[in-house]
Design a protein around this motif. Structure first.
Motif, mmCIF file in Angstrom:
data_model
loop_
_atom_site.group_PDB
_atom_site.id
_atom_site.type_symbol
_atom_site.label_atom_id
_atom_site.label_comp_id
_atom_site.label_asym_id
_atom_site.label_seq_id
_atom_site.Cartn_x
_atom_site.Cartn_y
_atom_site.Cartn_z
ATOM 1 N N GLU A 261 -14.033 66.632 -32.750
ATOM 2 C CA GLU A 261 -15.341 66.342 -33.359
ATOM 3 C C GLU A 261 -16.222 65.547 -32.408
ATOM 4 O O GLU A 261 -17.430 65.778 -32.323
ATOM 5 N N ASN B 68 -17.421 67.962 -29.677
ATOM 6 C CA ASN B 68 -18.379 68.896 -30.271
ATOM 7 C C ASN B 68 -19.735 68.227 -30.491
ATOM 8 O O ASN B 68 -20.788 68.818 -30.213
ATOM 9 N N LYS B 69 -19.720 67.011 -30.963
ATOM 10 C CA LYS B 69 -20.967 66.272 -31.185
ATOM 11 C C LYS B 69 -21.700 66.035 -29.869
ATOM 12 O O LYS B 69 -22.923 66.193 -29.783
ATOM 13 N N LYS B 70 -20.949 65.637 -28.844
ATOM 14 C CA LYS B 70 -21.558 65.371 -27.538
ATOM 15 C C LYS B 70 -22.165 66.632 -26.934
ATOM 16 O O LYS B 70 -23.238 66.592 -26.324
ATOM 17 N N GLN B 71 -21.484 67.747 -27.115
ATOM 18 C CA GLN B 71 -21.944 68.983 -26.489
ATOM 19 C C GLN B 71 -23.097 69.635 -27.227
ATOM 20 O O GLN B 71 -23.909 70.346 -26.626
ATOM 21 N N LYS B 72 -23.202 69.399 -28.528
ATOM 22 C CA LYS B 72 -24.207 70.089 -29.318
ATOM 23 C C LYS B 72 -25.428 69.240 -29.669
ATOM 24 O O LYS B 72 -26.436 69.768 -30.126
ATOM 25 N N THR B 73 -25.330 67.925 -29.470
ATOM 26 C CA THR B 73 -26.470 67.069 -29.770
ATOM 27 C C THR B 73 -27.595 67.326 -28.786
ATOM 28 O O THR B 73 -27.404 67.212 -27.569
ATOM 29 N N ARG B 74 -28.756 67.660 -29.289
ATOM 30 C CA ARG B 74 -29.889 67.978 -28.415
ATOM 31 C C ARG B 74 -30.797 66.768 -28.184
ATOM 32 O O ARG B 74 -31.365 66.598 -27.113
#
Length: 388
Positions: free
Chosen positions: A6, A9-15
């Motif tokens: 998680e 995933n948060k780091k990679q998808k946060t814009r």
């Protein structure tokens, strides 16, 4: 690994870029640690991601991760793509970097201009300067990369490592080549956390009648398994259908095309992403694990990760004497240290024949490793002493 997955995933998808809370800078009781571009591999997990998440649970630390990098250190992160970098540099008391093989001299100096009180830390997980010519990593490591790595080390304030041999090597290296005696060296061991075991559930092995003997290895260190080739040949001949041999992390093929274990009947399992590694390891249902290491100078710097992982799951380990495992295994109580083909064979056969013995060893080792090498108050104190 649910928390880690998680987090990634948060780091990679946060814009939208996350801005630091500068108000917390006013407290003298809180240290801010910025972990810079952890590698998405086992080293990044143990050396950066776990410390980041575990230290953040305490009242004394604020932590943050900037960037996530590919497994290959030859493909470093791009500074231009890091949002609000200046703000995070100003927020940090310490910036922790992985091994850097590109020139970071100007970046380090710029960080010190932005934040004169900043301390730069580099965590070193292997000795690039002693790689064997047979090591696949040796071919990827150019002289220019070694020079850049040395120059970068010379500019940091603190060097950390999981292994005292690594610290001793680079302390001597920097004194010899740079006449630098001002860097602080700190031993921070690899530690295990319940975070890594969140998705592991008990399962039953398919072949319950066979005793499963496992070996964890990767392409770089596959030749270590030649140490147990002769004893395993004799054991497989003696016990035949009563045992299974399992290799996890390697397909049995060396770079030169040879198959050193071809005379053995082996069940091979390829490596998996680190986020699935512990779960995969648990499903192999190993009864015994072997960790052979060649007695070479370069192997003194070996990682202890495989040992920690195996015994954390209650798997008893037989390992090479005169290796890093001497620091972990209390002979005959939480494992065995052996040397030579006859000792390997005798000890493996003892584990095969004596079920109560191997289970007692596995149980004691598991209790010991969770007691001594987890993120408890005593080990958190190691970070407190380093950073305060």
């Amino acid at each position: 690994m649910k928390t880690i997955k998680e987090f990634i995933n948060k780091k990679q998808k946060t814009r939208s870029p996350e801005a630091p809370d500068m108000n917390s800078r006013d407290s003298m009781d809180v240290v801010h640690i910025l972990f810079f571009s952890p590698k998405l591999n086992a080293t990044g997990y143990y050396r950066m991601l776990l410390p980041c998440l575990e230290l953040a649970k305490t009242s004394n630390f604020k932590t943050h991760v900037i960037g996530l990098s590919k497994e290959d250190f030859n493909a470093p992160f791009e500074l231009a793509k890091v949002p609000l970098l200046d703000d995070w540099v100003l927020w940090a008391d310490y910036m922790v970097f992985p091994i850097l093989t590109k020139d970071f001299m100007y970046f380090f100096k710029a960080c010190k201009v932005i934040n004169p009180e900043l301390q730069i830390v580099m965590d070193v997980d292997l000795v690039l300067h002693t790689l064997s010519p047979q090591d696949p990593l040796h071919k990827k490591t150019t002289d220019e990369m070694l020079t850049a790595f040395g120059d970068n080390l010379n500019l940091v304030d603190i060097i950390t490592a999981h292994n005292d041999y690594i610290l001793d090597f680079y302390q001597e290296f920097l004194e010899k080549h740079y006449d630098n005696r001002s860097i602080f060296f700190a031993h921070i061991p690899n530690l295990i956390s319940l975070i890594g075991y969140q998705e592991i559930e008990p399962t039953m092995p398919k072949d319950k009648d066979k005793l499963r003997i496992g070996m964890l290895v990767n392409q770089r260190y596959a030749k270590d398994l030649e140490l147990v080739l002769e004893p395993l040949q004799k054991i497989q001949e003696k016990y035949k259908d009563k045992i299974s041999l399992i290799v996890f992390g390697w397909n049995g093929l060396l770079q030169d095309g040879s198959k050193p274990l071809d005379t053995l009947a082996i069940e091979y399992h390829k490596s998996v992403p680190f986020t699935n590694h512990l779960k995969k390891l648990s499903t192999l249902h190993l009864d015994i694990a072997l960790l052979p290491i060649q007695n070479k100078a370069s192997r003194r710097f070996a990682s202890d990760m495989h040992y920690l992982e195996l015994v954390s799951l209650g798997i008893p380990v037989i390992a090479s004497k005169n290796s890093i495992f001497n620091e972990y295994i209390i002979e005959g109580k939480i494992g065995n240290l052996v040397q030579g083909a006859s000792q390997w064979q005798q000890t493996i056969e003892k584990y095969i024949e004596n079920e109560s013995h191997r289970k007692a060893i596995g149980k004691a080792a598991k209790e010991h490793i969770w007691d001594v090498y987890s993120y408890d108050d005593q080990n958190i104190q190691l970070f407190t002493e380093l950073y305060f």
